[in-house]
Write a protein that holds these residues in place. Sequence first.
Motif, PDB file in Angstrom:
ATOM      1  N   ARG B 242      12.704  10.913   0.422  1.00  0.00           N
ATOM      2  CA  ARG B 242      13.292   9.610   0.111  1.00  0.00           C
ATOM      3  C   ARG B 242      12.465   8.483   0.707  1.00  0.00           C
ATOM      4  O   ARG B 242      12.223   7.461   0.078  1.00  0.00           O
ATOM      5  N   GLU B 243      12.020   8.708   1.943  1.00  0.00           N
ATOM      6  CA  GLU B 243      11.234   7.659   2.593  1.00  0.00           C
ATOM      7  C   GLU B 243       9.894   7.493   1.910  1.00  0.00           C
ATOM      8  O   GLU B 243       9.387   6.377   1.769  1.00  0.00           O
ATOM      9  N   ARG B 244       9.313   8.600   1.485  1.00  0.00           N
ATOM     10  CA  ARG B 244       8.039   8.512   0.772  1.00  0.00           C
ATOM     11  C   ARG B 244       8.206   7.712  -0.510  1.00  0.00           C
ATOM     12  O   ARG B 244       7.386   6.864  -0.849  1.00  0.00           O
ATOM     13  N   ILE B 245       9.278   8.000  -1.228  1.00  0.00           N
ATOM     14  CA  ILE B 245       9.527   7.290  -2.481  1.00  0.00           C
ATOM     15  C   ILE B 245       9.693   5.789  -2.219  1.00  0.00           C
ATOM     16  O   ILE B 245       9.138   4.957  -2.929  1.00  0.00           O
ATOM     17  N   GLN B 246      10.449   5.455  -1.169  1.00  0.00           N
ATOM     18  CA  GLN B 246      10.628   4.038  -0.825  1.00  0.00           C
ATOM     19  C   GLN B 246       9.299   3.368  -0.570  1.00  0.00           C
ATOM     20  O   GLN B 246       9.019   2.260  -1.045  1.00  0.00           O
ATOM     21  N   ARG B 247       8.453   4.066   0.185  1.00  0.00           N
ATOM     22  CA  ARG B 247       7.176   3.501   0.563  1.00  0.00           C
ATOM     23  C   ARG B 247       6.299   3.280  -0.660  1.00  0.00           C
ATOM     24  O   ARG B 247       5.721   2.216  -0.858  1.00  0.00           O
ATOM     25  N   VAL B 248       6.196   4.308  -1.488  1.00  0.00           N
ATOM     26  CA  VAL B 248       5.374   4.209  -2.687  1.00  0.00           C
ATOM     27  C   VAL B 248       5.883   3.094  -3.596  1.00  0.00           C
ATOM     28  O   VAL B 248       5.120   2.303  -4.129  1.00  0.00           O
ATOM     29  N   ASN B 249       7.205   3.036  -3.737  1.00  0.00           N
ATOM     30  CA  ASN B 249       7.805   2.005  -4.577  1.00  0.00           C
ATOM     31  C   ASN B 249       7.463   0.612  -4.084  1.00  0.00           C
ATOM     32  O   ASN B 249       7.169  -0.292  -4.855  1.00  0.00           O
ATOM     33  N   GLN B 250       7.518   0.470  -2.768  1.00  0.00           N
ATOM     34  CA  GLN B 250       7.253  -0.845  -2.217  1.00  0.00           C
ATOM     35  C   GLN B 250       5.797  -1.229  -2.408  1.00  0.00           C
ATOM     36  O   GLN B 250       5.478  -2.375  -2.676  1.00  0.00           O
ATOM     37  N   GLU B 251       4.906  -0.249  -2.287  1.00  0.00           N
ATOM     38  CA  GLU B 251       3.489  -0.534  -2.494  1.00  0.00           C
ATOM     39  C   GLU B 251       3.232  -1.008  -3.905  1.00  0.00           C
ATOM     40  O   GLU B 251       2.416  -1.883  -4.151  1.00  0.00           O
ATOM     41  N   ALA B 306      12.662   5.843  -9.483  1.00  0.00           N
ATOM     42  CA  ALA B 306      12.318   6.891  -8.511  1.00  0.00           C
ATOM     43  C   ALA B 306      13.380   7.022  -7.426  1.00  0.00           C
ATOM     44  O   ALA B 306      13.818   8.135  -7.134  1.00  0.00           O
ATOM     45  N   PRO B 307      13.833   5.919  -6.827  1.00  0.00           N
ATOM     46  CA  PRO B 307      14.888   6.065  -5.825  1.00  0.00           C
ATOM     47  C   PRO B 307      16.156   6.692  -6.393  1.00  0.00           C
ATOM     48  O   PRO B 307      16.890   7.370  -5.676  1.00  0.00           O
ATOM     49  N   ALA B 308      16.406   6.506  -7.680  1.00  0.00           N
ATOM     50  CA  ALA B 308      17.615   7.099  -8.258  1.00  0.00           C
ATOM     51  C   ALA B 308      17.404   8.548  -8.629  1.00  0.00           C
ATOM     52  O   ALA B 308      18.314   9.214  -9.105  1.00  0.00           O
ATOM     53  N   GLY B 309      16.184   9.026  -8.418  1.00  0.00           N
ATOM     54  CA  GLY B 309      15.928  10.437  -8.694  1.00  0.00           C
ATOM     55  C   GLY B 309      15.636  10.737 -10.146  1.00  0.00           C
ATOM     56  O   GLY B 309      15.576  11.898 -10.538  1.00  0.00           O
TER      57      GLY B 309
END
Lengths: 276, 346
Positions: B242-251, B306-309
């Motif tokens: 989840r944290e990886r997804i958040q990070r990638v999304n933010q980038e 992505a965060p919603a899966g």
Amino acid sequence: GVFAHLEMLEARAHEAAVKQEETEQQEEKLARLKARVQELRLQRDELRAKVDLQQKGQLGKEGVVSDPAQPSARAVLEWKIKSVKAMLQVFYLTGISGKLTKRGVCFCISTAYEGTYLDSYHLDLLTKAEVQIHRHSVPIFIPLEQIAKKYLQTDIRRFLSVLSDHLNAYAGRRYQADQLQGRFSDRIEGTLQRNSLCNLLVFNYNVSSKSKTFPFNARLLYGDLCCSLPTEVTVSCTPDAPASLAETAAAHSDLFRRVALHKAFCSFSSAEESVD
Amino acid sequence: MDVTVAEYIRRTVLKIPRDEIKTMLQKWGFLSETQLQTVNFHQIKENISQDVVQLCEENSADIKQAAVLDIIYNHIYPNKRVWSVYQMNKTGEETEFFDLTDFKKKFKRRLRSALKNVTINFREYEDNAVWIRIAWGTPYTKPNQYKTSYVVYHSQTPYVFISVSVLKSNLPLLCQALVVASNYHDIREMELRSHSLNSLKDIVFKRYSQNFQTYYPRPLQERNVAPESGDLRIIHENRNERERIQRVNQEVFGDGPQPKLEFAQYKLETMFKSDPKMGVLDEKEPFRCLVKFSSPHLLESLKSLAPAGMADAPLSPLLTCIPQKARNYFKIREKKGFFPGSFVSP
């Protein structure tokens, strides 16, 4: 008989020797353990002292002076982080700062005018093959492509410097125009005509002389995009205005060329106050 | 007052939401405050519009003033129209000194020299934007005030936002006039369209949130997403992911709100790749296919996939390149960086 007796004595002696050895071993062991305990106690006391010192340090008490020859690893790390942050802050305040990225460098150009920090703009450059601008947040009316074509491949420093000049000058011109519109709106007749680069300003303003007000028209052209002062100024008054005002118009024209716009207006206000 | 003008004003007032009518009339400034006070703005809109027309009659409104009211309405509700973005080019490197009076003069002259029956109105706004309203006629008929085009142009930029409505045949003429007035050489339509004018501006003016890596210390607390609030009995098994997804999304998407687009369209001209044994599409012809993503807010919904899966992070660059490439219409051809390098040339 005698042999049996001797054997018995021998056996006893053997037993006694073994026992003595055992005791000696135990005593040795005990002594060692006692020594170890001493060691550990000593270490514990040392650590306790260190912890106390740190706690006192955090509370800011000027208590026990820590051993200067042996600052704790944590203190060293904290100092390092602090000085790096300060260094980065200094770079940021100089107006151009950068950070290496996976594929190149990301630059941040910060603008300022007369001690006020204004907007920051970013450039994401790729440096693997030739230098390319990957992304940026520079306003579209700044001639970024032109500047890049001239300097980006050959002299990155010059590129950044020229771009920074453009951005800072634009920020300064915009600041002056905003100040004029904001602080001196009562002296401006109608709207202040400006454009995106703030390099052409046209406006009408009032000049009072001998308790009468006269409309003046000013046209400020900023020919040098790296400069926040105009290169051409035309100040005109209506044809029926008294001749003395023509001199005032010329004086204003000269003033606008030398001094920031809002400062010029400040001086008008104070000059008029002192006259009347 | 002309009957057509009266009718036009009446219909324009009817478009405005009732609570906004008074403010908009005040912005218009054509009717005095005393006149406005005689109108009951709580009655039904039919009656309000009749009263307003009556007052305009007293002031002898003409079509120019009525057009200004229309511009004001469209400026406040730009999202009722579809806007396209056009890009202008020029070769010279002289500094631009955009002079508004000059621009307006050149534009009117150019347009009127080709077509006399047009109504042209300009209105400038604080953000250096010029709004142009054009009502089109023909060589033999007066301008039709209900067939209008709108142009929004920010000085010293190469982008023009045009909302054409009906008469597409006048588009070349309009483009020509813009090029001449703004001192550019040519103009082409970009593959970027939306109802949200401000979002289009954000995209081409690069005002949308991009995530740049800088050292300037952003307070770290901001970035630590709100702690897992709520039920402590819920344990997230795949917290790292989840944290990886958040990070990638933010980038990819940055921190701020995304520009508002309603759709992205991908026209595929690629070969269908199937198992040769299946023998489908033996003729090696491109498989024509159109994929369209629609949403009330496309980029925000892509950001939340992505965060919603519902999708893997990072998302396909075809989706995430939209703001940076400033386009939401794509043609995907075969091979070599299947990326839509070529613009659709006019």
